[in-house]
Design an enzyme around this catalytic site. Structure first.
Site, PDB file in Angstrom:
ATOM      1  N   ASN A  16       0.868  -1.196   0.019  1.00  8.12           N
ATOM      2  CA  ASN A  16       0.010   0.111  -0.053  1.00  8.12           C
ATOM      3  C   ASN A  16       1.070   1.193   0.120  1.00  8.12           C
ATOM      4  O   ASN A  16       1.342   1.650   0.996  1.00  8.12           O
ATOM      5  CB  ASN A  16      -0.783  -0.092   1.316  1.00  8.12           C
ATOM      6  N   TRP A  17       1.175   1.638  -1.298  1.00  7.80           N
ATOM      7  CA  TRP A  17       2.136   3.006  -1.193  1.00  7.80           C
ATOM      8  C   TRP A  17       1.441   4.109  -0.677  1.00  7.80           C
ATOM      9  O   TRP A  17       2.206   5.070  -0.419  1.00  7.80           O
ATOM     10  CB  TRP A  17       2.384   3.209  -2.907  1.00  7.80           C
ATOM     11  N   LYS A  18       0.239   4.173  -0.403  1.00  9.65           N
ATOM     12  CA  LYS A  18      -0.462   5.404   0.382  1.00  9.65           C
ATOM     13  C   LYS A  18       0.184   6.685  -0.893  1.00  9.65           C
ATOM     14  O   LYS A  18       0.041   6.417  -1.889  1.00  9.65           O
ATOM     15  CB  LYS A  18       0.036   5.794   1.621  1.00  9.65           C
TER      16      LYS A  18
ATOM     17  N   HIS B 115      -9.487   1.497   4.569  1.00 12.58           N
ATOM     18  CA  HIS B 115      -8.107   1.895   5.257  1.00 12.58           C
ATOM     19  C   HIS B 115      -8.440   2.603   6.611  1.00 12.58           C
ATOM     20  O   HIS B 115      -9.291   3.708   6.435  1.00 12.58           O
ATOM     21  CB  HIS B 115      -7.149   2.333   4.380  1.00 12.58           C
TER      22      HIS B 115
ATOM     23  N   GLU C 127      -6.889   4.959   7.539  1.00 12.78           N
ATOM     24  CA  GLU C 127      -6.440   6.372   7.259  1.00 12.78           C
ATOM     25  C   GLU C 127      -7.659   7.042   6.466  1.00 12.78           C
ATOM     26  O   GLU C 127      -8.088   8.163   6.869  1.00 12.78           O
ATOM     27  CB  GLU C 127      -5.288   6.603   6.514  1.00 12.78           C
TER      28      GLU C 127
ATOM     29  N   GLU D 151      -5.752  -4.574  10.192  1.00  6.89           N
ATOM     30  CA  GLU D 151      -4.674  -3.783  10.324  1.00  6.89           C
ATOM     31  C   GLU D 151      -5.034  -2.802  12.058  1.00  6.89           C
ATOM     32  O   GLU D 151      -5.911  -2.032  11.908  1.00  6.89           O
ATOM     33  CB  GLU D 151      -4.628  -2.571   9.650  1.00  6.89           C
TER      34      GLU D 151
ATOM     35  N   GLY E 273       2.273   2.378  10.750  1.00  7.62           N
ATOM     36  CA  GLY E 273       3.132   3.563  10.546  1.00  7.62           C
ATOM     37  C   GLY E 273       3.728   3.956  11.697  1.00  7.62           C
ATOM     38  O   GLY E 273       4.537   4.849  11.708  1.00  7.62           O
TER      39      GLY E 273
ATOM     40  N   SER F 180       3.010  -2.111  10.299  1.00  8.59           N
ATOM     41  CA  SER F 180       4.445  -2.171  10.424  1.00  8.59           C
ATOM     42  C   SER F 180       5.148  -3.601  10.011  1.00  8.59           C
ATOM     43  O   SER F 180       5.927  -3.902  10.715  1.00  8.59           O
ATOM     44  CB  SER F 180       4.873  -1.681  11.844  1.00  8.59           C
TER      45      SER F 180
ATOM     46  N   GLY G 295       2.847  -1.277   4.131  1.00 12.45           N
ATOM     47  CA  GLY G 295       2.862   0.322   3.710  1.00 12.45           C
ATOM     48  C   GLY G 295       4.177   0.686   3.681  1.00 12.45           C
ATOM     49  O   GLY G 295       4.801   0.448   2.797  1.00 12.45           O
ATOM     50  N   GLY G 296       4.685   1.376   4.608  1.00 19.02           N
ATOM     51  CA  GLY G 296       6.264   1.946   4.583  1.00 19.02           C
ATOM     52  C   GLY G 296       7.200   0.892   3.869  1.00 19.02           C
ATOM     53  O   GLY G 296       7.868   1.348   2.856  1.00 19.02           O
TER      54      GLY G 296
END
Ligand code: PGA
Length: 250
Positions: free
Chosen positions: A9-11, A94, A96, A166, A172, A212, A233-234
Site C-alpha cells: 500500500n504505497w499510500k 483503510h 486512514e 490492521e 506506520g 509495520s 505500507g512503509g
C-alpha cells in the site's frame, strides 16, 4: 497453509518517475514467488503500473473507489474507471480513510459492493485503535466492522474479497503486533466471518495482517496459521524490503 497474498500500500507516495523506478526494481525480485503480489498505488500511477507489470506476476490495485458509476462526485473515481485501466484490486476502508476522510462501515459496504459489481477484488480493512484494545473493546469493534461493513455481502461475493486486519496502533508506528497478537485477532475475525458465512467459507477467506510489517518481522508473522498475507505500507516503498516480505514464506 494457503499461499500468501502480499499487497503493498504505497499510500500517497511516488510520482510517476519514482513509481517506474520502484516497479522496475521490484519485478525481478519477486518473479519466483508462489505468493500473490499486489501493489496498490496512487491513482496517478495506475496507468504506468499496469503497463510496467504486464506479463509479470505483479497485480495492480487502487487505494479507494466510489460507489456510483458516474455523476457529480468531485474528486472521486468510479470502479469501472479502474477496471478500464486493467486494475484488479482496490483497498477499501483503510483506517486512514476512516479517520481522516469520514469513511464509515456504511460507506465501506457501498464501496465494496460497487467494486465487486465492476469486477474488482476489494481488500477491505478493519482494525481497532489502541484505546479500543486497551479498554477491552477490540472484539466488539471488529465484529461491528464486519457485521455492518459486510452486511449485504453474499457468500459468493465474499470469495472475491480479501480482508486486511490492521490494528490502527501498529500502522506506520514501527510497533508491530506480536505474531501471537496478530494471529489471535485474525482467529477472532475469522470466527465472526464463520458465524455469518459458515466455517468453510471463513477458512477459505484470505485475511492479511497489516501494521509495520517489514523484511525483519514478516517471516514470523507469515508463518502463523491464521495469517494469510500482509498489507504493507512503509516497507513497500523500498523494493528490496517489499521483496523480502514477499519471499519471507516460501
Ligand atoms: P505500515 O502501513 O506498514 O506503514 O504500518 C500499513 C498500512 O497502512 O496498510
Amino acid at each position: 497453509m494457503k499461499n500468501k497474498i502480499i499487497a503493498g500500500n504505497w499510500k500517497m507516495n511516488n510520482n510517476r518517475v519514482q513509481a517506474e523506478a520502484l516497479i522496475t526494481e521490484l519485478i525481478p525480485l519477486v518473479s519466483e514467488t508462489k505468493n500473490t503480489v499486489i501493489i496498490c498505488v496512487p491513482f496517478t500511477d495506475l496507468c504506468k503500473a499496469v503497463k510496467l507489470t504486464k506479463g509479470t506476476n505483479i497485480h495492480v490495485g487502487a487505494q479507494n473507489c466510489h460507489w456510483k458509476e458516474s455523476g457529480a462526485y468531485t474528486g472521486e473515481i468510479a470502479p469501472s474507471m479502474l477496471t478500464e485501466l486493467g486494475v484488479e484490486y482496490v483497498v477499501i476502508g483503510h483506517s486512514e480513510r476512516r479517520s481522516y476522510f469520514g469513511e464509515t462501515d456504511e460507506t465501506v459496504l457501498l464501496r465494496t459492493k460497487a467494486a465487486l459489481a465492476a469486477g474488482l477484488k476489494p481488500i477491505v480493512c478493519i482494525g481497532e485503535t489502541l484505546d479500543e484494545r486497551n479498554s477491552g473493546n477490540m472484539e466488539k469493534v471488529l465484529s461491528r466492522q464486519i457485521l455492518d461493513g459486510f452486511k449485504d455481502i453474499t457468500a459468493d461475493e465474499l470469495k472475491n474479497i480479501i480482508v486486511a486486519y490492521e490494528p490502527v496502533w501498529a500502522i506506520g508506528t514501527g510497533v508491530t503486533a506480536t505474531d501471537e497478537q496478530a494471529n489471535d485477532a485474525i482467529a477472532y475475525v475469522r470466527s465472526v466471518f464463520a458465524s455469518k458465512y459458515g466455517k468453510t467459507a471463513a477458512d477459505k477467506l484470505y485475511i492479511q495482517y497489516g501494521g509495520s510489517m517489514n523484511d525483519k518481522n514478516a517471516e514470523g508473522l507469515l508463518n502463523m496459521p491464521q495469517i494469510d498475507g500482509g498489507l504493507i505500507g512503509g516497507a513497500s516503498l523500498v523494493a528490496a524490503k517489499f521483496a523480502a516480505v514477499v519471499n519471507a514464506k516460501k
